[in-house]
Design a protein around this motif. Structure first.
Motif, PDB file in Angstrom:
ATOM      1  N   PHE A  13      14.526   8.490  13.201  1.00 12.62           N
ATOM      2  CA  PHE A  13      13.721   9.453  13.967  1.00 12.62           C
ATOM      3  C   PHE A  13      14.204   9.319  15.403  1.00 12.62           C
ATOM      4  O   PHE A  13      13.842   8.349  16.082  1.00 12.62           O
ATOM      5  CB  PHE A  13      12.233   9.127  13.869  1.00 12.62           C
ATOM      6  CG  PHE A  13      11.705   9.140  12.457  1.00 12.62           C
ATOM      7  CD1 PHE A  13      11.387  10.341  11.825  1.00 12.62           C
ATOM      8  CD2 PHE A  13      11.509   7.959  11.755  1.00 12.62           C
ATOM      9  CE1 PHE A  13      10.890  10.363  10.526  1.00 12.62           C
ATOM     10  CE2 PHE A  13      11.015   7.966  10.457  1.00 12.62           C
ATOM     11  CZ  PHE A  13      10.705   9.175   9.841  1.00 12.62           C
ATOM     12  N   THR A  16      15.066   5.810  16.755  1.00 10.97           N
ATOM     13  CA  THR A  16      14.444   4.796  15.889  1.00 10.97           C
ATOM     14  C   THR A  16      15.066   4.826  14.499  1.00 10.97           C
ATOM     15  O   THR A  16      14.981   5.834  13.797  1.00 10.97           O
ATOM     16  CB  THR A  16      12.922   5.057  15.752  1.00 10.97           C
ATOM     17  OG1 THR A  16      12.360   5.106  17.050  1.00 10.97           O
ATOM     18  CG2 THR A  16      12.258   3.963  14.942  1.00 10.97           C
ATOM     19  N   ALA A  18      14.482   3.877  11.176  1.00 12.22           N
ATOM     20  CA  ALA A  18      13.376   3.419  10.337  1.00 12.22           C
ATOM     21  C   ALA A  18      13.891   2.761   9.063  1.00 12.22           C
ATOM     22  O   ALA A  18      13.348   1.754   8.628  1.00 12.22           O
ATOM     23  CB  ALA A  18      12.457   4.592  10.000  1.00 12.22           C
ATOM     24  N   PRO A  37       5.598  -5.942   7.834  1.00 11.60           N
ATOM     25  CA  PRO A  37       4.769  -5.693   9.006  1.00 11.60           C
ATOM     26  C   PRO A  37       4.742  -4.217   9.408  1.00 11.60           C
ATOM     27  O   PRO A  37       5.573  -3.427   8.961  1.00 11.60           O
ATOM     28  CB  PRO A  37       5.417  -6.549  10.096  1.00 11.60           C
ATOM     29  CG  PRO A  37       6.807  -6.798   9.633  1.00 11.60           C
ATOM     30  CD  PRO A  37       6.785  -6.752   8.141  1.00 11.60           C
ATOM     31  N   SER A  38       3.791  -3.872  10.236  1.00 15.90           N
ATOM     32  CA  SER A  38       3.674  -2.519  10.759  1.00 15.90           C
ATOM     33  C   SER A  38       4.971  -2.107  11.453  1.00 15.90           C
ATOM     34  O   SER A  38       5.550  -2.893  12.201  1.00 15.90           O
ATOM     35  CB  SER A  38       2.496  -2.476  11.741  1.00 15.90           C
ATOM     36  OG  SER A  38       2.316  -1.171  12.192  1.00 15.90           O
ATOM     37  N   GLY A  39       5.449  -0.918  11.165  1.00 12.86           N
ATOM     38  CA  GLY A  39       6.654  -0.411  11.813  1.00 12.86           C
ATOM     39  C   GLY A  39       7.946  -0.808  11.121  1.00 12.86           C
ATOM     40  O   GLY A  39       9.036  -0.460  11.575  1.00 12.86           O
ATOM     41  N   SER A  40       7.863  -1.533  10.004  1.00 13.23           N
ATOM     42  CA  SER A  40       9.085  -2.000   9.341  1.00 13.23           C
ATOM     43  C   SER A  40       9.740  -0.927   8.476  1.00 13.23           C
ATOM     44  O   SER A  40      10.857  -1.112   8.001  1.00 13.23           O
ATOM     45  CB  SER A  40       8.792  -3.251   8.496  1.00 13.23           C
ATOM     46  OG  SER A  40       7.782  -3.005   7.552  1.00 13.23           O
ATOM     47  N   GLY A  41       9.054   0.188   8.244  1.00  3.17           N
ATOM     48  CA  GLY A  41       9.666   1.286   7.500  1.00  3.17           C
ATOM     49  C   GLY A  41       9.066   1.521   6.121  1.00  3.17           C
ATOM     50  O   GLY A  41       9.607   2.308   5.335  1.00  3.17           O
ATOM     51  N   LYS A  42       7.943   0.889   5.824  1.00  2.00           N
ATOM     52  CA  LYS A  42       7.325   1.020   4.500  1.00  2.00           C
ATOM     53  C   LYS A  42       6.958   2.463   4.166  1.00  2.00           C
ATOM     54  O   LYS A  42       7.294   2.967   3.098  1.00  2.00           O
ATOM     55  CB  LYS A  42       6.052   0.155   4.411  1.00  2.00           C
ATOM     56  CG  LYS A  42       6.252  -1.313   4.683  1.00  2.00           C
ATOM     57  CD  LYS A  42       4.954  -2.106   4.500  1.00  2.00           C
ATOM     58  CE  LYS A  42       3.839  -1.741   5.481  1.00  2.00           C
ATOM     59  NZ  LYS A  42       4.171  -2.028   6.887  1.00  2.00           N
ATOM     60  N   SER A  43       6.262   3.116   5.083  1.00  2.91           N
ATOM     61  CA  SER A  43       5.825   4.492   4.823  1.00  2.91           C
ATOM     62  C   SER A  43       7.015   5.434   4.711  1.00  2.91           C
ATOM     63  O   SER A  43       7.040   6.322   3.857  1.00  2.91           O
ATOM     64  CB  SER A  43       4.903   5.002   5.939  1.00  2.91           C
ATOM     65  OG  SER A  43       3.700   4.293   5.906  1.00  2.91           O
ATOM     66  N   THR A  44       8.012   5.216   5.569  1.00  3.65           N
ATOM     67  CA  THR A  44       9.206   6.052   5.520  1.00  3.65           C
ATOM     68  C   THR A  44       9.892   5.902   4.167  1.00  3.65           C
ATOM     69  O   THR A  44      10.296   6.891   3.547  1.00  3.65           O
ATOM     70  CB  THR A  44      10.168   5.677   6.663  1.00  3.65           C
ATOM     71  OG1 THR A  44       9.458   5.787   7.908  1.00  3.65           O
ATOM     72  CG2 THR A  44      11.385   6.586   6.703  1.00  3.65           C
TER      73      THR A  44
HETATM   74  P1  ADP Z   1       5.399   1.145   8.396  1.00  8.57           P
HETATM   75  O1  ADP Z   1       4.913   2.040   7.318  1.00  8.57           O
HETATM   76  O2  ADP Z   1       6.056  -0.101   7.886  1.00  8.57           O
HETATM   77  O3  ADP Z   1       4.365   0.845   9.421  1.00  8.57           O
HETATM   78  P2  ADP Z   1       6.898   3.468   9.242  1.00  8.57           P
HETATM   79  O4  ADP Z   1       7.796   3.821   8.107  1.00  8.57           O
HETATM   80  O5  ADP Z   1       5.648   4.230   9.426  1.00  8.57           O
HETATM   81  O6  ADP Z   1       6.584   1.904   9.154  1.00  8.57           O
HETATM   82  O7  ADP Z   1       7.721   3.551  10.584  1.00  8.57           O
HETATM   83  C1  ADP Z   1       9.005   2.909  10.769  1.00  8.57           C
HETATM   84  C2  ADP Z   1       9.490   3.237  12.184  1.00  8.57           C
HETATM   85  O8  ADP Z   1       9.793   4.631  12.247  1.00  8.57           O
HETATM   86  C3  ADP Z   1       8.460   2.977  13.258  1.00  8.57           C
HETATM   87  O9  ADP Z   1       9.146   2.563  14.407  1.00  8.57           O
HETATM   88  C4  ADP Z   1       7.806   4.341  13.456  1.00  8.57           C
HETATM   89  O10 ADP Z   1       7.260   4.481  14.728  1.00  8.57           O
HETATM   90  C5  ADP Z   1       8.978   5.283  13.220  1.00  8.57           C
HETATM   91  N1  ADP Z   1       8.552   6.594  12.676  1.00  8.57           N
HETATM   92  C6  ADP Z   1       8.021   6.816  11.448  1.00  8.57           C
HETATM   93  N2  ADP Z   1       7.782   8.130  11.278  1.00  8.57           N
HETATM   94  C7  ADP Z   1       8.180   8.750  12.415  1.00  8.57           C
HETATM   95  C8  ADP Z   1       8.202  10.106  12.845  1.00  8.57           C
HETATM   96  N3  ADP Z   1       7.764  11.099  12.085  1.00  8.57           N
HETATM   97  N4  ADP Z   1       8.680  10.355  14.080  1.00  8.57           N
HETATM   98  C9  ADP Z   1       9.147   9.367  14.874  1.00  8.57           C
HETATM   99  N5  ADP Z   1       9.150   8.058  14.521  1.00  8.57           N
HETATM  100  C10 ADP Z   1       8.679   7.751  13.313  1.00  8.57           C
END
Ligand code: ADP
Ligand code: ADP
Length: 224
Positions: A13, A16, A18, A37-44
């Motif tokens: 992104f 970043t 991810a 941990p938070s921000g590690s890319g799990k949701s992505t």
């Molecule tokens: P997690 O689920 O582990 O908390 P995310 O997958 O949400 O991690 O995010 C991984 C990284 O990508 C983070 O730095 C987050 O801020 C960034 N990120 C995720 N989605 C977006 C987006 N739509 N736009 C910009 N940055 C994003």
């Protein structure tokens, strides 16, 4: 049997990064916790393997089909027929009753109201929320709302349920109850579950844990 396989996924992104080479294999019927941990890319990672977010590079296979080379239309059709989704909050339609929410995916696939609502009622009973069938989502507790959302994810008999921090907004007692009901319902139907969580207590309900590492590599590693 491998049901869902992701290889060498990259997703950025802006500046970043991810995902930088993440991979993951989900077998039919298994419950896998994606930790980190938070921000590690799990949701992505979850969004990429569920066909919600296209990765910049890498391959996602579902059975003998390649998700990453399908058209948007094919992917959304596949999501509707084979996948179920449970998120932290906000996924129920506030104007509909809880019963109508659970019946909605079946109605959208053309089932008659009476049949859809009968199936929805059965799932609500299994998730122990048949008592709130006629209430709107805003009138239920958080735990009830999540169980309604799980009933809605299960009503179409998906092969894979994607759950992103499904207990994130709940206290620990309600969280445990939601996890117990989610995992036993998945076992009953044979659905695989991909569960994103940062809580070990939630991950304990899985068969296997993978960790998305923070930092550059962000490789996924098998823990058990
Ligand atoms: P997690 O689920 O582990 O908390 P995310 O997958 O949400 O991690 O995010 C991984 C990284 O990508 C983070 O730095 C987050 O801020 C960034 N990120 C995720 N989605 C977006 C987006 N739509 N736009 C910009 N940055 C994003
Ligand atoms: P979670 O990790 O629990 O799913 P987040 O708050 O990380 O929740 O992300 C919620 C949504 O916001 C996701 O769709 C994600 O892609 C997006 N997002 C996350 N980080 C950023 C960011 N830095 N900028 C823009 N969107 C983001």
């Amino acid at each position: 049997m491998s049901l869902l396989v992701a290889q060498d996924l990259h997703k950025s992104f802006g500046k970043t990064h991810a995902l930088e080479g993440a991979g993951l294999t989900i077998r039919a019927g298994e419950i896998v916790a994606v930790m980190g941990p938070s921000g590690s890319g799990k949701s992505t990672l979850l969004h990429c393997i569920a066909g919600i977010l296209p990765p910049d590079s890498g391959v996602v296979r579902y059975g003998d089909r390649e998700l990453t080379s399908m058209s948007d239309r094919e992917r959304s059709e596949l999501r509707r027929t084979d996948f179920g989704f449970v998120f932290q909050f906000g996924q129920l339609v506030p104007e509909l009753t809880c019963l109508e929410n659970v019946a909605l995916p079946l109605r959208l696939s053309g089932m008659k109201r009476k049949d859809a609502e009968r199936a929805a009622k059965d799932w609500m009973a299994k998730l122990e929320v048949d008592g709130v069938a006629d209430q709107r989502p805003g009138e239920t507790s958080g735990g009830q709302g999540q169980r309604v959302a799980i009933a809605r994810a299960l009503v179409t008999a998906p092969k894979v349920i994607f759950a992103d921090e499904p207990t994130g907004a709940l206290d620990s007692l309600n969280g445990e109850r939601v996890m117990h009901l989610l995992t036993s319902a998945a076992r009953e139907t044979g659905a695989a579950v991909v569960l994103v969580t940062h809580e070990a207590r939630v991950a304990a309900y899985s068969d296997r844990e993978v960790v998305v590492r923070d930092g550059k590599a962000r490789d996924v590693e098998f823990v058990r």
